[in-house]
Design a protein around this motif. Structure first.
Motif, PDB file in Angstrom:
ATOM      1  N   MET A  46       0.954  -1.299  -0.099  1.00 55.09           N
ATOM      2  CA  MET A  46      -0.024  -0.142  -0.039  1.00 55.09           C
ATOM      3  C   MET A  46       0.712   1.269  -0.142  1.00 55.09           C
ATOM      4  SD  MET A  46      -2.962   1.202   2.561  1.00 55.09           S
ATOM      5  CE  MET A  46      -2.343   2.305   3.702  1.00 55.09           C
ATOM      6  N   VAL A  47       0.805   2.025  -1.071  1.00 56.53           N
ATOM      7  CA  VAL A  47       1.843   3.132  -1.313  1.00 56.53           C
ATOM      8  C   VAL A  47       0.899   4.435  -0.749  1.00 56.53           C
ATOM      9  CG1 VAL A  47       3.095   4.300  -2.769  1.00 56.53           C
ATOM     10  CG2 VAL A  47       2.852   2.066  -3.172  1.00 56.53           C
ATOM     11  N   CYS A  48       1.141   5.035   0.265  1.00 58.47           N
ATOM     12  CA  CYS A  48       0.440   5.942   0.709  1.00 58.47           C
ATOM     13  C   CYS A  48       0.921   7.420  -0.071  1.00 58.47           C
ATOM     14  CB  CYS A  48       1.036   6.362   2.281  1.00 58.47           C
ATOM     15  SG  CYS A  48       0.469   4.926   3.305  1.00 58.47           S
ATOM     16  N   LEU A  49       0.056   7.733  -0.952  1.00 52.93           N
ATOM     17  CA  LEU A  49       0.267   9.073  -1.624  1.00 52.93           C
ATOM     18  C   LEU A  49      -0.707  10.166  -1.208  1.00 52.93           C
ATOM     19  CD1 LEU A  49       1.558   9.414  -4.404  1.00 52.93           C
ATOM     20  CD2 LEU A  49      -0.963   9.111  -5.327  1.00 52.93           C
ATOM     21  N   SER A  50       0.392  11.243  -0.972  1.00 52.14           N
ATOM     22  CA  SER A  50       0.085  12.522  -0.186  1.00 52.14           C
ATOM     23  C   SER A  50      -0.416  13.601  -1.061  1.00 52.14           C
ATOM     24  CB  SER A  50       0.900  12.867   0.679  1.00 52.14           C
ATOM     25  OG  SER A  50       2.079  13.475   0.279  1.00 52.14           O
ATOM     26  N   GLY A  51       0.056  13.241  -2.193  1.00 51.23           N
ATOM     27  CA  GLY A  51       0.275  14.232  -3.459  1.00 51.23           C
ATOM     28  C   GLY A  51       1.318  15.290  -3.326  1.00 51.23           C
ATOM     29  N   GLY A  52       2.298  14.885  -2.480  1.00 50.95           N
ATOM     30  CA  GLY A  52       3.732  15.609  -2.489  1.00 50.95           C
ATOM     31  C   GLY A  52       4.711  14.900  -3.301  1.00 50.95           C
ATOM     32  N   LYS A  53       5.788  15.668  -3.573  1.00 53.15           N
ATOM     33  CA  LYS A  53       6.856  14.982  -4.370  1.00 53.15           C
ATOM     34  C   LYS A  53       7.459  13.893  -3.936  1.00 53.15           C
ATOM     35  CE  LYS A  53      10.519  17.827  -1.697  1.00 53.15           C
ATOM     36  NZ  LYS A  53      10.347  16.855  -0.638  1.00 53.15           N
ATOM     37  N   ASP A  54       7.603  13.551  -2.604  1.00 53.00           N
ATOM     38  CA  ASP A  54       8.070  12.491  -2.053  1.00 53.00           C
ATOM     39  C   ASP A  54       7.329  11.093  -2.539  1.00 53.00           C
ATOM     40  OD1 ASP A  54      10.012  13.992  -1.013  1.00 53.00           O
ATOM     41  OD2 ASP A  54       8.994  14.183   0.762  1.00 53.00           O
TER      42      ASP A  54
END
Length: 289
Positions: A46-54
């Motif tokens: 599960m790839v936690c995607l925040s919407g930030g570059k990292d």
């Protein structure tokens, strides 16, 4: 319209730089995954995607590695919509659908809780991150994820070390891999060996649709920012220092510190200590857990 020779040369240089950067990030991520046994055969990550570059970079590099990895694993992107005012809800779904990435949008109004609980002018990051982790950890079980991937990089790990030393009186950082406090999830940080400046450059090349954090992004005097400024200054003035600090995190000698829980100083005269530094390696892992 055809490119002028000068423009074509510039584009060629950009492509060359991008290819080198992507290979470097792939190599460092692959090495971290191997060193800490982060991903195994059949894992659902599960790839936690925040919407930030990292997190964008982490997802991109993991997708890239999927094609050449010696094991088969599945990726699913998950974004936690914290109901921050003005949050552009369409951006991530549009991006993920365009890229063909399986995803879930988890909606939890943690924004209201943070604003209610944290006094005006105080740092919101601590409570916000705890609420976010709790929501994501629970959701990982719901979808059958065997690993939870977070986008923290080498600079985050080093910054956390100094934050804990300067403000918390602990020698403690972020481990590349850990079991969550409730013992139900394995959390991994595939970008643990990657420098933030490389991620910034890679993100610019890829032109990711970055979503700023409206909750805490405007807080100028965060302790982490103070540490970040200090480390950036060291990096400019003393090249290689950041690499040495990270190397030190991986090369610990408990007998040369002063924690009686990690080394048996009490019976040193009697020769009854439990084997020195080597015997305490497992205990040291907890130091950075």
């Amino acid at each position: 319209m055809s490119l002028q020779p000068q423009d074509a040369q510039l584009d060629a240089k950009k492509r060359t730089r991008f290819n080198k950067l992507q290979k470097k990030l792939r190599r460092e991520t692959g090495r971290a995954i191997a060193d800490f046994n982060m991903i195994g055969e059949g894992d659902k990550v599960m790839v936690c995607l925040s919407g930030g570059k990292d997190s964008y970079t982490m997802l991109e590099i993991l997708r890239n590695l999927q094609h050449s990895a010696p094991v088969n694993f599945e990726l699913v992107a998950v974004n936690l919509d914290q109901k921050q005012p003005g949050f552009p809800e369409h951006v991530l779904p549009e991006y993920l659908e365009r890229e063909g990435v399986a995803y879930h949008i988890l909606e939890k109004d943690t924004y209201s809780i943070v604003k209610e609980k944290v006094p005006e002018g105080k740092t919101t990051c601590g409570l916000c991150s705890r609420l976010r982790r709790g929501s994501l950890y629970g959701f990982a079980e719901e979808i059958g994820a065997t690993k939870i991937a977070l986008g923290h990089h080498r600079d985050d790990i080093i910054e956390t070390l100094f934050l804990n030393m300067f403000y918390g009186g602990k020698m403690k950082a972020m481990p590349p891999k850990l079991r969550s406090d409730d013992n139900r999830n394995i959390v991994i940080r595939p970008l643990a060996y990657c420098r933030e400046k490389d991620i910034i450059e890679f993100s610019a090349f890829k032109d990711f649709p970055i979503i700023p954090c409206n909750l805490c992004g405007s807080q100028e005097n965060l302790q982490r920012q103070v540490i970040k400024d200090m480390l950036n200054r060291w990096d400019r003035e003393q090249p290689g220092r950041i690499e040495n600090i990270f190397a030190a995190i991986q090369n610990i000698a408990p007998s040369q510190l002063a924690d009686t829980r990690l080394f048996d100083f009490e019976t040193l005269e009697e020769g009854q200590q439990r084997g020195g530094d080597q015997a305490h390696r497992l205990d040291v892992i907890n130091l950075f857990g």
